[in-house]
Design an enzyme around this catalytic site. Structure first.
Site, PDB file in Angstrom:
ATOM      1  N   GLU A 210       0.932  -1.181   0.157  1.00  0.00           N
ATOM      2  CA  GLU A 210       0.095  -0.048   0.030  1.00  0.00           C
ATOM      3  C   GLU A 210       0.859   1.212  -0.032  1.00  0.00           C
ATOM      4  O   GLU A 210       1.874   1.102   0.309  1.00  0.00           O
ATOM      5  CB  GLU A 210      -0.797   0.068   1.201  1.00  0.00           C
ATOM      6  CG  GLU A 210      -1.656  -1.194   1.443  1.00  0.00           C
ATOM      7  CD  GLU A 210      -2.422  -1.493   2.607  1.00  0.00           C
ATOM      8  OE1 GLU A 210      -3.579  -1.943   2.620  1.00  0.00           O
ATOM      9  OE2 GLU A 210      -1.935  -0.930   3.642  1.00  0.00           O
ATOM     10  N   GLU A 427     -11.563  -2.594  -2.675  1.00  0.00           N
ATOM     11  CA  GLU A 427     -11.153  -4.040  -2.179  1.00  0.00           C
ATOM     12  C   GLU A 427     -11.937  -4.123  -0.696  1.00  0.00           C
ATOM     13  O   GLU A 427     -12.204  -3.107  -0.012  1.00  0.00           O
ATOM     14  CB  GLU A 427      -9.552  -4.228  -1.880  1.00  0.00           C
ATOM     15  CG  GLU A 427      -8.889  -4.205  -3.379  1.00  0.00           C
ATOM     16  CD  GLU A 427      -7.460  -4.543  -3.131  1.00  0.00           C
ATOM     17  OE1 GLU A 427      -7.052  -4.556  -1.854  1.00  0.00           O
ATOM     18  OE2 GLU A 427      -6.668  -4.337  -3.927  1.00  0.00           O
TER      19      GLU A 427
END
Length: 483
Positions: A210, A427
């Site tokens: 991330e 997600e």
């Protein structure tokens, strides 16, 4: 591929019949609505296991999701597994098998160039450390006048601890050739074999893949959910960059002193917060010029790191994988958002928001403007850059100790991405949300009202049967093309 929006007339009809998800916010614009509806860029993907060990189960899961319309499988390509043995020695044996199995089921590939450690985070059931030779190779180097040493590539936190989960962005120029070599080796191995099967290449930009700092990771203590986390800007490279950036911004040390109300006599006195607890508890990060300047630099450094790595990967890929977009992931850091002691502080320590802008305004994406608009730095380039945002399945829990606005944050992020012209896909953050209709109701709400164009489910085994399979099939039937 470029985003195709729903025609205005159709969108108007959809909004007219919409439920609460599409009610216009009192202080903001009308929500985007179901932009994925009838949109050829809608995608429905699943994540493979971190490492496949039961191949029969994996194939059965792939058969199940392929049957109801999943498009592609996202696969972590672990740097530590492929190049862990020695510099520029690559072992692709495992990925030869994974990619062959996935494509044999008629599914496309969405590989992740995983330049981060696997292991030690929520849901990790596999460990793959960054190559050990990496730390040793650069220990004797210097950069920006800093002798790197044993920890020179690593983040250093406010607690004085070092993280080995990913290379700090302030060392990008030192190690960029490593990202380039790995990408080129991947391209050489699979560029022809899977030229038409790779539909997206996701690029790891930090821990857990991330775009964030390791502000709540294992190297520190007392920084996990739902705390504010810890700042990660105390390495010599980070401190040097903060000093240099500050002087460039103001033009002189005297101007810095005038802006901050300080009495510095040397550039070296410019530092990240020396008492991080007081920096947050006093709200200096929100209310002082020094605090806002520091957070701006911290956030800007993260975004610039993302641009450098993404641009390197895009250039290295060249014309290979012509169907592939480039993706990056932004986590839904949803806790401590309304904590009166330090509102929005966890988003600050992860590097995701600015505080020099109005963090309560839709016009600034509630502080996420630069993180979202990173994708627009590549406009006119050879590939579309898309952003993936997590936590689509979560509820708001706006009470102690969570002070979470997870659902609200999903709305903010999708809305701003849509208005900025950035393709945004979603997600789930945790697998547990896929086992309840309530979690899927939140996912449906994100698609119905807030501009999301695709979903990648964590993980394939969680939607191969039961509630997950039923609800994902329904989502695909609603937004996907007629099959």
């Amino acid at each position: 591929m470029r985003r195709t929006t729903v025609p205005a007339a159709v969108l108007g009809l959809l909004l007219a019949g919409a439920g609460p998800a599409q009610a216009a916010p009192a202080d903001g614009p009308v929500p985007p609505g179901p932009v994925a509806l009838g949109n050829p860029e809608f995608t429905a993907n699943v994540m493979a296991p971190l490492k496949v060990t039961d191949w029969a189960d994996f194939e059965a899961d792939l058969d199940a999701v392929a049957a109801y319309g999943v498009d592609a499988v996202s696969v972590d390509v672990w740097w530590g597994d492929v190049e862990g043995a020695a510099d520029n020695q690559f072992d692709w044996t495992y990925y030869d098998r994974v990619f062959d199995v996935v494509t044999s089921k008629g599914l496309d590939l969405a590989p992740i160039l995983s330049f981060h450690q696997c292991g030690g985070n929520v849901g990790d059931d596999y460990t793959s450390l960054l190559p050990e030779w990496l730390w040793q190779k650069y220990a004797g180097r210097s950069f920006q006048g800093v002798q790197l040493g044993e920890f020179g590539l690593q983040h250093r936190s406010e607690q004085g601890n070092h993280s080995r989960e990913s290379v700090q962005g302030w060392a990008d120029q030192v190690v960029m050739n490593e990202y380039r070599d790995f990408t080129r080796a991947f391209e050489d191995r699979y560029g022809e074999r899977y030229a038409e099967d790779v539909v997206e290449i996701n690029v790891s930009l930090g821990p857990s893949g991330e775009l964030r700092y390791p502000s709540y990771n294992q190297h520190d203590t007392g920084t996990g959910y739902p705390t504010r986390g810890a700042l990660q800007s105390y390495s010599p490279l980070a401190v040097r960059d903060f000093q240099k950036t500050t002087i460039q911004r103001y033009g002189s040390l005297e101007a810095v002193n005038a802006a901050w109300g300080t009495g510095y006599t040397a550039q070296d006195q410019i530092t990240p917060p020396q008492d991080a607890d007081a920096f947050f508890s006093s709200h200096a990060y929100l209310d002082t010029q020094y605090g806002r300047d520091f957070v701006d630099w911290y956030n800007g450094s993260l975004v610039d790191h993302g641009e450098r790595v993404l641009r390197t990967v895009i250039r290295t890929l060249g014309d290979d994988f012509p169907q592939a977009d480039i993706g990056y992931k932004v986590p839904g850091i949803h806790w401590s958002m309304t904590n009166p002691e330090h509102p929005r502080a966890t988003e600050v320590t992860t590097g995701l928001i600015q505080t020099s802008v109005d963090v309560d305004s839709w016009a600034t994406g509630h502080g996420y403007q630069r993180i979202v608009e990173l994708a627009n730095r590549f406009d006119g380039g050879p590939r579309e850059v898309v952003v993936h945002f997590t936590a689509l399945e979560m509820d708001d829990q706006d009470y102690a100790p969570q002070y979470s606005l997870a659902e609200t944050l999903v709305h903010w992020f999708g809305d701003y991405a849509f208005r900025a012209g950035v393709a945004v896909k979603g997600e789930n953050a945790l697998a547990g949300g896929l086992y309840s209709d309530a979690g899927w109701d939140n996912i449906d709400e994100a698609f119905a009202g807030w501009g999301y164009l695709g979903l990648t489910v964590l993980r394939v085994g969680d939607v191969s049967e039961g509630v997950g399979a039923r609800r994902y099939a329904q989502l695909i039937a609603t937004y996907g093309p007629q099959r």
